[in-house]
Design a protein around this motif. Structure first.
Motif, mmCIF file in Angstrom:
data_model
loop_
_atom_site.group_PDB
_atom_site.id
_atom_site.type_symbol
_atom_site.label_atom_id
_atom_site.label_comp_id
_atom_site.label_asym_id
_atom_site.label_seq_id
_atom_site.Cartn_x
_atom_site.Cartn_y
_atom_site.Cartn_z
ATOM 1 N N UNK A 166 0.201 26.310 5.429
ATOM 2 C CA UNK A 166 -1.073 25.622 5.197
ATOM 3 C C UNK A 166 -0.914 24.115 5.390
ATOM 4 N N UNK A 167 0.171 23.565 4.870
ATOM 5 C CA UNK A 167 0.407 22.135 5.012
ATOM 6 C C UNK A 167 0.579 21.727 6.462
ATOM 7 N N UNK A 190 10.072 13.483 -4.712
ATOM 8 C CA UNK A 190 10.265 12.066 -4.450
ATOM 9 C C UNK A 190 9.698 11.610 -3.112
ATOM 10 N N UNK A 191 8.910 12.463 -2.465
ATOM 11 C CA UNK A 191 8.296 12.107 -1.175
ATOM 12 C C UNK A 191 6.892 11.585 -1.405
ATOM 13 N N UNK A 192 6.438 10.665 -0.538
ATOM 14 C CA UNK A 192 5.040 10.220 -0.630
ATOM 15 C C UNK A 192 4.095 11.405 -0.420
ATOM 16 N N UNK A 193 2.979 11.368 -1.111
ATOM 17 C CA UNK A 193 1.982 12.443 -1.011
ATOM 18 C C UNK A 193 0.869 12.022 -0.055
ATOM 19 N N UNK A 194 0.338 12.972 0.680
ATOM 20 C CA UNK A 194 -0.814 12.705 1.535
ATOM 21 C C UNK A 194 -1.982 13.579 1.079
ATOM 22 N N UNK A 195 -3.104 13.464 1.766
ATOM 23 C CA UNK A 195 -4.304 14.220 1.417
ATOM 24 C C UNK A 195 -4.033 15.715 1.408
ATOM 25 N N UNK A 224 0.842 -1.207 0.000
ATOM 26 C CA UNK A 224 0.000 0.000 0.000
ATOM 27 C C UNK A 224 0.868 1.245 0.000
ATOM 28 N N UNK A 225 1.910 1.275 0.846
ATOM 29 C CA UNK A 225 2.764 2.462 0.899
ATOM 30 C C UNK A 225 3.574 2.608 -0.387
ATOM 31 N N UNK A 226 3.920 1.483 -1.031
ATOM 32 C CA UNK A 226 4.677 1.550 -2.275
ATOM 33 C C UNK A 226 3.859 2.142 -3.417
ATOM 34 N N UNK A 227 2.525 2.034 -3.348
ATOM 35 C CA UNK A 227 1.687 2.508 -4.442
ATOM 36 C C UNK A 227 1.167 3.925 -4.213
ATOM 37 N N UNK A 228 1.555 4.570 -3.119
ATOM 38 C CA UNK A 228 1.107 5.946 -2.883
ATOM 39 C C UNK A 228 1.724 6.879 -3.899
ATOM 40 N N UNK A 229 1.007 7.956 -4.150
ATOM 41 C CA UNK A 229 1.521 8.955 -5.087
ATOM 42 C C UNK A 229 2.816 9.539 -4.535
ATOM 43 N N UNK A 230 3.721 9.832 -5.431
ATOM 44 C CA UNK A 230 4.997 10.426 -5.050
ATOM 45 C C UNK A 230 5.077 11.789 -5.708
ATOM 46 N N UNK A 231 5.450 12.783 -4.907
ATOM 47 C CA UNK A 231 5.525 14.155 -5.401
ATOM 48 C C UNK A 231 6.809 14.418 -6.167
#
Length: 188
Positions: free
Chosen positions: A43-44, A18-23, A8-15
């Motif tokens: 804001x983040x 190169x970091x994983x993206x969250x909501x 699941x973590x491997x398929x998360x969007x990457x920005x």
């Protein structure tokens, strides 16, 4: 189970970095064109803190339900446990910022459930001491452990030094917030 979480973590969007993206990344991207002066880092950070607080509140509420505790019951057990021994009803009232009569009602219910006991004070016969029973301590610790494990799970992604750095950065922010005054600053 661990393999499923890894996939699941491997398929998360990457920005782009190169970091994983969250909501929140999507939230910031959506608002930047609308509010060009928006600081994406502020804001983040604020949005993530809000979402994290909501998440931990939900975990705590579920924990209280699992241990058959109302929020006010947990708060009373928590304040009593913080004394490290017996406390008087007036001390608990001050800790909880409640009228003594309100604390008496809480204590009546907790005593009926076997979570606390009231005994005559050894220091002053006019006083009553309140203390957790073994069942009360076990219930309080159980509810605390659920939230504690979730906090450890979440912050466990950071090495110890980064956790200390995060805590220090949040402390600096809280000092400014507390200096600003306002209602709701609970130091429990």
């Amino acid at each position: 189970m661990a393999d499923a979480k890894k996939r699941e973590s491997d398929t998360r969007a990457v920005g782009q970095e190169g970091r994983p993206q969250d909501w929140t990344d999507g939230h910031v991207e959506r608002w930047l064109p609308v509010l060009p002066t928006l600081d994406p880092d502020v804001e983040g950070a604020v949005t993530r803190m809000k979402k994290l607080t909501v998440h931990l509140r939900r975990v705590r509420e579920q924990s209280l339900a699992d241990f058959d505790l109302e929020r006010h019951e947990f708060d009373t057990l928590h304040k009593l446990a913080g004394h490290g021994g017996p406390a008087s009803p007036s001390e608990l009232a001050a800790d909880l910022d409640l009228a003594p009569a309100s604390v008496t009602g809480r204590l009546d219910g907790l005593e009926r459930r076997g979570l606390i006991r009231r005994t005559p004070s050894r220091r002053d016969r006019r006083r009553v001491d309140v203390e957790l029973t073994e069942q009360g301590r076990t219930t309080w610790l159980g509810a605390m452990d659920v939230v504690g494990h979730e906090e450890e799970r979440l912050l466990g992604v950071l090495p110890k030094g980064e956790r200390a750095q995060l805590s220090d950065m949040l402390r600096r922010i809280m000092v400014v917030a507390e200096e600003g005054g306002g209602a709701g600053w609970d130091r429990s």
